[in-house]
Each structure stands twice: as C-alpha cells, then as structure tokens.
Enzyme design. Sequence first.
Site, PDB file in Angstrom:
ATOM      1  N   GLU A   9       0.961  -1.159  -0.001  1.00 17.51           N
ATOM      2  CA  GLU A   9       0.280   0.466  -0.055  1.00 17.51           C
ATOM      3  C   GLU A   9       1.296   1.025  -0.148  1.00 17.51           C
ATOM      4  O   GLU A   9       1.403   1.875   0.836  1.00 17.51           O
ATOM      5  CB  GLU A   9      -1.052  -0.200   1.320  1.00 17.51           C
ATOM      6  N   CYS A  38      -2.285   9.270   2.644  1.00 11.12           N
ATOM      7  CA  CYS A  38      -1.604   9.066   1.481  1.00 11.12           C
ATOM      8  C   CYS A  38      -2.990   8.490   0.047  1.00 11.12           C
ATOM      9  O   CYS A  38      -2.381   9.275  -0.992  1.00 11.12           O
ATOM     10  CB  CYS A  38      -1.946   7.644   1.583  1.00 11.12           C
TER      11      CYS A  38
HETATM   12  P1  NAD Z   1       8.246   5.065   5.045  1.00 14.08           P
HETATM   13  O1  NAD Z   1       8.691   3.680   4.064  1.00 14.08           O
HETATM   14  O2  NAD Z   1       9.131   5.437   5.476  1.00 14.08           O
HETATM   15  O3  NAD Z   1       8.279   3.582   6.388  1.00 14.08           O
HETATM   16  C1  NAD Z   1       6.861   2.238   6.651  1.00 14.08           C
HETATM   17  C2  NAD Z   1       7.474   1.234   7.215  1.00 14.08           C
HETATM   18  O4  NAD Z   1       8.993   0.846   7.319  1.00 14.08           O
HETATM   19  C3  NAD Z   1       7.138   1.891   8.468  1.00 14.08           C
HETATM   20  O5  NAD Z   1       7.370   0.914   9.597  1.00 14.08           O
HETATM   21  C4  NAD Z   1       9.288   2.117   9.088  1.00 14.08           C
HETATM   22  O6  NAD Z   1       9.582   1.787  10.083  1.00 14.08           O
HETATM   23  C5  NAD Z   1       9.457   1.117   7.979  1.00 14.08           C
HETATM   24  N1  NAD Z   1      10.426   1.236   6.955  1.00 14.08           N
HETATM   25  C6  NAD Z   1      11.773   2.415   7.054  1.00 14.08           C
HETATM   26  N2  NAD Z   1      12.572   2.586   6.363  1.00 14.08           N
HETATM   27  C7  NAD Z   1      12.671   0.730   5.854  1.00 14.08           C
HETATM   28  C8  NAD Z   1      13.396  -0.059   5.218  1.00 14.08           C
HETATM   29  N3  NAD Z   1      15.365   1.159   4.242  1.00 14.08           N
HETATM   30  N4  NAD Z   1      13.546  -1.075   5.541  1.00 14.08           N
HETATM   31  C9  NAD Z   1      12.912  -2.172   6.043  1.00 14.08           C
HETATM   32  N5  NAD Z   1      12.048  -1.018   6.466  1.00 14.08           N
HETATM   33  C10 NAD Z   1      11.793   0.176   6.815  1.00 14.08           C
HETATM   34  O7  NAD Z   1       6.615   5.714   5.281  1.00 14.08           O
HETATM   35  P2  NAD Z   1       6.008   6.508   5.996  1.00 14.08           P
HETATM   36  O8  NAD Z   1       6.915   8.099   6.298  1.00 14.08           O
HETATM   37  O9  NAD Z   1       5.910   5.477   7.618  1.00 14.08           O
HETATM   38  O10 NAD Z   1       4.991   6.997   5.113  1.00 14.08           O
HETATM   39  C11 NAD Z   1       4.472   7.397   4.172  1.00 14.08           C
HETATM   40  C12 NAD Z   1       3.986   6.820   2.553  1.00 14.08           C
HETATM   41  O11 NAD Z   1       3.412   6.138   2.820  1.00 14.08           O
HETATM   42  C13 NAD Z   1       2.988   8.199   2.426  1.00 14.08           C
HETATM   43  O12 NAD Z   1       4.207   7.886   0.536  1.00 14.08           O
HETATM   44  C14 NAD Z   1       2.429   7.708   1.554  1.00 14.08           C
HETATM   45  O13 NAD Z   1       1.328   8.653   0.383  1.00 14.08           O
HETATM   46  C15 NAD Z   1       2.337   5.877   1.765  1.00 14.08           C
HETATM   47  N6  NAD Z   1       1.233   5.396   2.872  1.00 14.08           N
HETATM   48  C16 NAD Z   1       0.592   5.114   1.458  1.00 14.08           C
HETATM   49  C17 NAD Z   1      -0.496   4.364   2.183  1.00 14.08           C
HETATM   50  C18 NAD Z   1      -1.445   4.083   1.661  1.00 14.08           C
HETATM   51  O14 NAD Z   1      -2.852   3.295   2.558  1.00 14.08           O
HETATM   52  N7  NAD Z   1      -1.192   3.382   0.531  1.00 14.08           N
HETATM   53  C19 NAD Z   1      -1.252   5.160   3.784  1.00 14.08           C
HETATM   54  C20 NAD Z   1      -0.468   5.355   4.470  1.00 14.08           C
HETATM   55  C21 NAD Z   1       0.782   6.494   3.694  1.00 14.08           C
END
Ligand code: NAD
Length: 454
Positions: free
Chosen positions: A209, A243
Amino acid sequence: MNFQEIIDLQRQFFNTNTTKNISFRIQELKRLKGVLKKNEAELYESIYKDFKKSEFETYTTELSIIYHEIDLAIKKVKKWARKKKASTGLTNLPGKSYIIPEPFGTVLVIGAWNYPYQLSLCPAIAAIAAGCTVVLKPSEVPSRTSATMERLINQNFDSSFFKVIEGGVKETTALLDIKFDKIFFTGSVPVGKIIYQAAAKHLTPVTLELGGKSPAIITKDINIDMTAKRLVWGKFLNAGQTCIAPDYVMVESSIKDAFLSAVKKHIDKSDYHVDNDNYTQIVNDKNFDRLVEMIEEEKIYVGSTGNKEERVIPPTVLRDVDFSDKVMQDEIFGPILPVLTFDTIDEAISKVKKLSKPLSCYIFTKNNAVQKKILNEISFGGGAVNDAVMHFTEQTLPFGGVGDSGIGNYHGKFGFETFSHYKSVLQKPFLIEPNLKYPPYSPTKLKWLKRIIG
Ligand code: NAD
C-alpha cells in the site's frame, strides 16, 4: 525471545489449526475491540502527544474505521470462509468442484506513521479474520502510539497468535530476513521496493500500500463552493498527511479565481489553523523541513511556511504552479495545495498521465462525458467523483493502489481475500472411469475427445 523464536512459535500455533476455527477468529476479533474500547483514553492521549491529532479526527479517521472493520468481519467471516461451489465441466463428470479459502499462515504487517492505529490494525484484523497469525511492526515515527499498541496487544494476546514488535529500519530488516507466508506493507514507494525484494527471496506474496501524487481535476461546470469545501476537508485533514489526500488540483482556467477564493473561504471557516487544538502537527522535524522546502513563497495564495518550534504549517495554497515546480516533483504529504490550470480535458489527462499511476484521483464535474473519459483514460487505485477521500470509508470498495501506488488491496471482504489462499479442488466419486483419456491412444478416441472437450 528473538524474532525467529516468535515466528517459530506462531508457526507451531498455526499448525495446531486453532485459527482455522471460525469461532476462535470471532473471539479474538471481539477481544481486540474490547481492548481498544477499554483503552480509548490512552489511544487518544498517545496520538495527541505524538503529533497533536485531535480526539475528533482520531475517532473519525482511525478508531471508527477499525471498529467497523472488526464488526463487519465478525458478522461476515463465517460466510467469507465458507467453501464455495464451482461448476464442473463434462470432462470431469461425475464429479464436483469447489474452492476452499485457507489462511496464508504466519504473516507480517508493517505499518506507516500517518494513521498509525488504522494502518496497522486494519490489515491485522483482516489477517485474523482470514485465520492467520500476525506479527505487527508499527511505524516507529509516532513512538507513543507504537508503544501503546505494543503494550495493549502484547498484554492481551498470546504472542504465538498476535504479537507487536516495535522498531525501525534495523528491526524491520531483521524481520524481513525471516520467511513469512505473507507480508502486508504500508508506506513509501522506495521502502516498498525494499520490502518486495526481501519478500522475493522467500517467494513470499506481498501487498504493498504505497503513495504518490493524487490529482483532483475540476471542470468549470461544478458547484464551486461545495467542491472547495470537500477538497479543503480532504486535503487538510490530518494536516495533509494522508496517502489519499488530493495532492494537487488541476482546475479549468476560467474558474481558477472563483475556485481559489472559495478554497480560502472554507479554510478560514475551518478548524485548520495553527493555533487550533483540532489541527494536527507535522509528525517530525524531518518532514517539516521537507515540506517547507517545497513552498515557493512568491506562489503562496494563502498560508505560510509555518512555525518550526510548534512543527505546524497552516493550510497553504500555491497558485500559478507548473509541473516543473519543486512541489510537483514528489508526493507532498502535508498541508500544501498546489493549484494548476488547464484549458482542455485532454491536456489535463495527458499531464496527469505523465506522472506515475496515482493512488487516488478525484474528478469534480457535472459533465458525464468528461467523468467517463477520465475514468476510462487515467489508471488510479481508487477515487471519487465530486468528492475527496470518502471512498476510503466504503467497506464494499477494495482499497489499494496500482503501478507505483501499490499492489493488492484490502478493506472488508477484500482484506479477508488478501490474507487467504483460494485452494481449488476437484472431487471424484469411484462410480465409473471412462477409458477415453488412457492409452492406448487411437484415432477413434481422439475423435470422441475432440467432440467432448471441444
Ligand atoms: P516509510 O516507507 O518511511 O515507512 C513505512 C514502514 O517501513 C515503517 O514501519 C518503517 O519503520 C519501515 N521502514 C522504513 N525504512 C525501512 C527500510 N529501509 N527497510 C525496512 N523497513 C523500513 O513510510 P512512512 O513515512 O511511514 O509513510 C509515508 C508514505 O506511506 C507515503 O508515501 C504515503 O503515501 C504512504 N502511505 C500509503 C498508504 C496507503 O494506504 N496506500 C497509507 C499511508 C501512507
């Protein structure tokens, strides 16, 4: 207990077949709802401390959605999990065909920070309904909500069934080394690619997602006031950290000024002001700085670069924006609304299509032909005609992206399906066994087979 031991324990528990029992699933879903209801005050307090999210928005955009998902799953899981009949062709008669939904097994759910409860717990609810055991890794960014979920889940559920593991990149990387039966990830596109690669090593199926730049396309024939009202709400809710928030607006040139002034009016009338307790903070300094960098001050129509100490940026509308501007290079994910214009619908469509396939698209028009054209020509995860964000609340609609905005979907029955394998079975009696398919092959047998198979 190390991570591997937790997952081993969950596998052992899954193999007892306890989670295949529908009454067990219902019991655990009820337990989850009970735990959340009993601890609502703490849930509100944690998220307020993390990024000043109000009780009103926490209830409407997090808890109520979680409760609805639980209630629907409790009501429908028996039906969803039922063996489904399929028709059987002449070749296999006498016989019958059916499909058995079976849980994938031990699954990993990785949450994002912007709706920390809902984006972690809704996939977990779907996984429980499907009969999986769950390891949940919430986002570490809102540290208090993560700690609250850890405490509430780990104190009330057996870790062999449902376990929260807190952590950031290091812990998630370690978890990804272990084989799960399904990974459900919500977050950014770059991290989504890391998850997909890690899952591929184990041939683990994924749901991703992700995000992207979701457009709102507005034609000149709309109800300007209502359009502005709906868009202001959808954009500045949670301070734009949604998002599916309309990332940018493309409005037909002839109504640009009227639209901008209606947007300003609805911002003024709203609770979205820096000193209002119902207006959410930017989650951390890193995101604050990232957002401020996107604001070209000479293009500000309303708003400002905010207050760093308070980590708050007011609803900020930028006008005369172009696709080459900084604000148009990446997903904004904050309270900045760039307004661009177009003269023909073909021009608007072709500009939107130059960017990656968005998670959402909002079409504001009274013109049915335009509505149909956009729905037909732009690929996007989900969206709305004459509204913004609200499609998310419909449990009858699958929620997910396409292309760069994601793989797979969930909500309601679609969540159950996301965590289920549909096992197909053909069942034969020992009544008769025609010799046609068996050697020795002959032209006569082939002639008959061609007649029967077609
Ligand atoms: P992110 O990708 O930074 O983090 C998401 C998760 O991944 C967190 O639990 C984090 O701990 C983990 N993570 C971060 N870096 C990692 C790595 N290098 N290796 C493994 N795990 C890692 O995203 P965010 O900042 O929490 O959220 C923002 C993004 O999420 C935006 O792009 C937004 O559009 C998207 N989003 C999508 C939805 C959806 O339903 N499609 C919902 C909310 C947010």
